[in-house]
Design a protein around this motif. Structure first.
Motif, PDB file in Angstrom:
ATOM      1  N   ALA A  60       0.830  -1.209   0.000  1.00 28.65           N
ATOM      2  CA  ALA A  60       0.000   0.000   0.000  1.00 28.65           C
ATOM      3  C   ALA A  60       0.862   1.256   0.000  1.00 28.65           C
ATOM      4  N   VAL A  61       1.958   1.235   0.757  1.00 29.25           N
ATOM      5  CA  VAL A  61       2.879   2.382   0.760  1.00 29.25           C
ATOM      6  C   VAL A  61       3.445   2.601  -0.644  1.00 29.25           C
ATOM      7  N   GLU A  62       3.812   1.523  -1.315  1.00 30.67           N
ATOM      8  CA  GLU A  62       4.366   1.643  -2.670  1.00 30.67           C
ATOM      9  C   GLU A  62       3.340   2.273  -3.612  1.00 30.67           C
ATOM     10  N   GLU A  63       2.083   1.882  -3.501  1.00 33.83           N
ATOM     11  CA  GLU A  63       1.048   2.473  -4.350  1.00 33.83           C
ATOM     12  C   GLU A  63       0.850   3.957  -4.030  1.00 33.83           C
ATOM     13  N   LEU A  64       0.853   4.306  -2.749  1.00 31.38           N
ATOM     14  CA  LEU A  64       0.676   5.706  -2.354  1.00 31.38           C
ATOM     15  C   LEU A  64       1.857   6.574  -2.760  1.00 31.38           C
ATOM     16  N   SER A  65       3.026   5.960  -2.925  1.00 39.42           N
ATOM     17  CA  SER A  65       4.210   6.746  -3.283  1.00 39.42           C
ATOM     18  C   SER A  65       4.021   7.496  -4.589  1.00 39.42           C
ATOM     19  N   GLU A  66       3.170   6.979  -5.478  1.00 38.01           N
ATOM     20  CA  GLU A  66       2.913   7.654  -6.749  1.00 38.01           C
ATOM     21  C   GLU A  66       2.326   9.047  -6.552  1.00 38.01           C
ATOM     22  N   LEU A  67       1.648   9.243  -5.421  1.00 43.95           N
ATOM     23  CA  LEU A  67       1.027  10.541  -5.127  1.00 43.95           C
ATOM     24  C   LEU A  67       2.013  11.542  -4.542  1.00 43.95           C
ATOM     25  N   LEU A  68       3.198  11.067  -4.143  1.00 41.45           N
ATOM     26  CA  LEU A  68       4.147  11.908  -3.413  1.00 41.45           C
ATOM     27  C   LEU A  68       5.409  12.243  -4.195  1.00 41.45           C
ATOM     28  N   LEU A  69       5.847  11.358  -5.046  1.00 39.84           N
ATOM     29  CA  LEU A  69       7.114  11.570  -5.742  1.00 39.84           C
ATOM     30  C   LEU A  69       7.083  12.859  -6.564  1.00 39.84           C
ATOM     31  N   GLY A  70       8.114  13.671  -6.357  1.00 39.18           N
ATOM     32  CA  GLY A  70       8.222  14.941  -7.059  1.00 39.18           C
ATOM     33  C   GLY A  70       7.477  16.087  -6.421  1.00 39.18           C
ATOM     34  N   ARG A  71       6.804  15.839  -5.323  1.00 34.72           N
ATOM     35  CA  ARG A  71       5.995  16.875  -4.675  1.00 34.72           C
ATOM     36  C   ARG A  71       6.691  17.414  -3.421  1.00 34.72           C
ATOM     37  N   SER A 127      -5.129   2.987   6.189  1.00 29.83           N
ATOM     38  CA  SER A 127      -4.906   3.969   7.256  1.00 29.83           C
ATOM     39  C   SER A 127      -3.512   3.824   7.863  1.00 29.83           C
ATOM     40  N   SER A 128      -3.015   2.591   7.949  1.00 29.99           N
ATOM     41  CA  SER A 128      -1.673   2.381   8.500  1.00 29.99           C
ATOM     42  C   SER A 128      -0.598   2.834   7.520  1.00 29.99           C
ATOM     43  N   ALA A 129      -0.798   2.588   6.233  1.00 32.70           N
ATOM     44  CA  ALA A 129       0.142   3.076   5.231  1.00 32.70           C
ATOM     45  C   ALA A 129       0.218   4.596   5.264  1.00 32.70           C
ATOM     46  N   VAL A 130      -0.933   5.237   5.312  1.00 29.67           N
ATOM     47  CA  VAL A 130      -0.977   6.702   5.409  1.00 29.67           C
ATOM     48  C   VAL A 130      -0.312   7.168   6.701  1.00 29.67           C
ATOM     49  N   ALA A 131      -0.559   6.443   7.787  1.00 32.61           N
ATOM     50  CA  ALA A 131      -0.016   6.842   9.094  1.00 32.61           C
ATOM     51  C   ALA A 131       1.500   6.916   9.072  1.00 32.61           C
ATOM     52  N   GLY A 132       2.147   5.880   8.535  1.00 26.41           N
ATOM     53  CA  GLY A 132       3.601   5.877   8.512  1.00 26.41           C
ATOM     54  C   GLY A 132       4.173   6.963   7.620  1.00 26.41           C
ATOM     55  N   ILE A 133       3.555   7.165   6.457  1.00 28.62           N
ATOM     56  CA  ILE A 133       4.018   8.233   5.566  1.00 28.62           C
ATOM     57  C   ILE A 133       3.821   9.584   6.228  1.00 28.62           C
ATOM     58  N   PHE A 145     -10.835   6.850  -3.875  1.00 29.01           N
ATOM     59  CA  PHE A 145     -12.269   6.608  -3.873  1.00 29.01           C
ATOM     60  C   PHE A 145     -12.692   5.703  -2.733  1.00 29.01           C
ATOM     61  N   TYR A 146     -12.078   4.512  -2.594  1.00 32.08           N
ATOM     62  CA  TYR A 146     -12.380   3.645  -1.454  1.00 32.08           C
ATOM     63  C   TYR A 146     -11.502   4.069  -0.284  1.00 32.08           C
ATOM     64  N   ARG A 147     -12.097   4.169   0.895  1.00 31.57           N
ATOM     65  CA  ARG A 147     -11.422   4.830   2.008  1.00 31.57           C
ATOM     66  C   ARG A 147     -11.390   3.955   3.261  1.00 31.57           C
ATOM     67  N   GLY A 148     -10.409   4.276   4.111  1.00 35.42           N
ATOM     68  CA  GLY A 148     -10.375   3.709   5.448  1.00 35.42           C
ATOM     69  C   GLY A 148      -9.869   2.284   5.501  1.00 35.42           C
ATOM     70  N   GLY A 149     -10.057   1.687   6.661  1.00 36.37           N
ATOM     71  CA  GLY A 149      -9.588   0.336   6.898  1.00 36.37           C
ATOM     72  C   GLY A 149      -8.164   0.315   7.411  1.00 36.37           C
ATOM     73  N   GLN A 189      -4.871  14.490   2.876  1.00 34.85           N
ATOM     74  CA  GLN A 189      -6.191  14.500   2.237  1.00 34.85           C
ATOM     75  C   GLN A 189      -6.202  13.686   0.953  1.00 34.85           C
ATOM     76  N   VAL A 190      -5.161  13.844   0.143  1.00 37.16           N
ATOM     77  CA  VAL A 190      -5.112  13.125  -1.130  1.00 37.16           C
ATOM     78  C   VAL A 190      -4.917  11.630  -0.900  1.00 37.16           C
ATOM     79  N   MET A 191      -3.992  11.264  -0.011  1.00 33.52           N
ATOM     80  CA  MET A 191      -3.742   9.837   0.231  1.00 33.52           C
ATOM     81  C   MET A 191      -4.976   9.119   0.760  1.00 33.52           C
ATOM     82  N   THR A 192      -5.749   9.780   1.610  1.00 32.68           N
ATOM     83  CA  THR A 192      -6.894   9.110   2.231  1.00 32.68           C
ATOM     84  C   THR A 192      -8.144   9.137   1.364  1.00 32.68           C
ATOM     85  N   LYS A 193      -8.219  10.067   0.398  1.00 34.71           N
ATOM     86  CA  LYS A 193      -9.489  10.261  -0.314  1.00 34.71           C
ATOM     87  C   LYS A 193      -9.413  10.073  -1.822  1.00 34.71           C
ATOM     88  N   ALA A 194      -8.223  10.190  -2.421  1.00 35.74           N
ATOM     89  CA  ALA A 194      -8.151  10.177  -3.881  1.00 35.74           C
ATOM     90  C   ALA A 194      -8.348   8.792  -4.477  1.00 35.74           C
TER      91      ALA A 194
END
Length: 381
Positions: A44-55, A80-86, A72-76, A65-70
């Protein structure tokens, strides 16, 4: 400043670390993990990294906000743990960039020291009185113990009395100037919690943790109304919306986990929401040093904070322990059961990157045990 890379490291005993690098050489560390599902969270962290690289890493709230909502499917727990560590790592970068501890970016300290407690016993608690006495000798003013081993939905009077006897033994060992918290670990049904908690009232536990399973938090109010023992829960709730449903039920202590409930950003909001319901906060943290460092940042700037869990010497820590991945263990040297405010920038710790990389080569495949009753049926661990 731009994010250039995210790397994850599964390290013993059961942890997962994330390293977020930037083009200015500032590195942030976080601890995104679901115990027993570390590799799933790493994906999950690897997938979320696409939203962060270069930013810009300092846009912490926008990234949350983007990691948790972009997606479409949310929570769990996994997301939530992947987002937490990042999120922890981004706050670490922010603090290092500005040259201050994270708690100063969150309004500054409201206390000089944070009370911590020490775990005693294992999954099948025994000889807890002796262990409690040892922790008193070590300077701790509070301990936490499992209330029971495996239980049936409605168990025997002997099992009920065994819980009371163990807590009574610890109370006798530590006296009345110190505290004992009792972890029900989701092993108790609502009926068993209502039966046992009133019997613990004369022993005045600091709190009873997770007396109902997260899927039954709608019944937390029943349990709280049945006893004067403060009810604590929240380690398996992952957002302020999850907590919204229980904070008004009569619970006394909210226990969000900085590595599960969306990180520093979201736990800060959960704590504020808890304050509005006259609920205190005791962050859940039977994890590693980065999670504890993040928890302490919240503890020092949260008015309604109660006490901090930490995993030094906990029964899960086999082969590696809390201080093994730090260059300097000083931030976690507790004096009379209390931690002093970290003065280093960011999360206030220096991760031993070489030790992390070596340990990650070995990795881990930790899994929680599967418990069964005498008749072969599954029971809660």
């Amino acid at each position: 400043m731009r994010v250039t890379a995210l790397e994850t490291f599964p390290v013993p005993p059961r942890w997962l670390f994330v390293r977020v690098a930037t083009d200015e050489g500032i590195v942030g560390w976080g601890e995104p993990v679901v115990e027993g599902r570390a590799h799933t969270v790493a994906a999950a962290v690897e997938e979320l990294s696409e939203l962060l690289l270069g930013r810009d890493p300092l846009a912490v709230e926008d990234h949350w906000q983007v990691m948790t909502k972009a997606g479409f499917y949310r929570g769990g727990p996994v997301l939530s743990s992947a987002v937490a560590g990042i999120d922890q790592a981004l706050w670490d970068i922010a603090g290092k960039s500005y040259g201050v501890p994270v708690y100063r970016l969150l309004g500054g300290p409201v206390r000089e020291r944070v009370r911590v407690y020490q775990w005693i016993g294992g999954d099948e608690p025994s000889e807890v009185a002796e262990a409690a006495a040892e922790q008193v000798e070590a300077g701790f003013t509070a301990v936490k113990m499992n209330g029971s081993g495996r239980l049936r939905h409605i168990d025997t009077p002997a099992e009920v009395e065994a819980v009371v006897d163990r807590v009574a033994a610890v109370r006798e060992a530590i006296g009345w100037q110190r505290d004992v918290a009792v972890d029900f670990h989701g092993r108790f049904s609502t009926a068993m919690a209502r039966r046992v908690l009133p019997k613990l009232e004369p022993l005045l536990p600091l709190f009873a943790e997770e007396p109902v399973l997260p899927e039954h938090t709608v019944r937390a109010g029943e349990v709280a109304a049945a006893t004067s023992v403060p009810v604590a829960l929240g380690e398996r709730l992952f957002s302020r919306w999850d907590f919204r449903e229980v904070l008004g039920s009569g619970i006394a202590v909210a226990q969000p986990d900085l590595s599960h409930a969306g990180g520093i950003s979201e736990v800060r909001r959960i704590a504020a929401l808890a304050e509005a319901h006259d609920v205190t906060v005791a962050p859940h943290c039977p994890l590693g040093p980065i999670a504890l460092a993040a928890s302490l940042q919240i503890a020092f700037c949260t008015p309604n904070f109660l006490i901090q869990e930490q995993s030094g010497g906990i029964h899960y820590n086999v082969d590696s322990d809390l201080l093994d991945y730090l260059v300097d263990p000083t931030p976690f040297r507790f004096e009379r059961g209390r931690a002093r405010a970290p003065q280093g920038p960011g999360l206030g710790i220096e991760v031993d990157e070489a030790a992390v990389r070596r340990a990650a080569e070995r990795g881990h495949r930790w899994r929680p045990p599967v418990w069964r009753d005498e008749d072969g049926a599954f029971v809660e661990w």
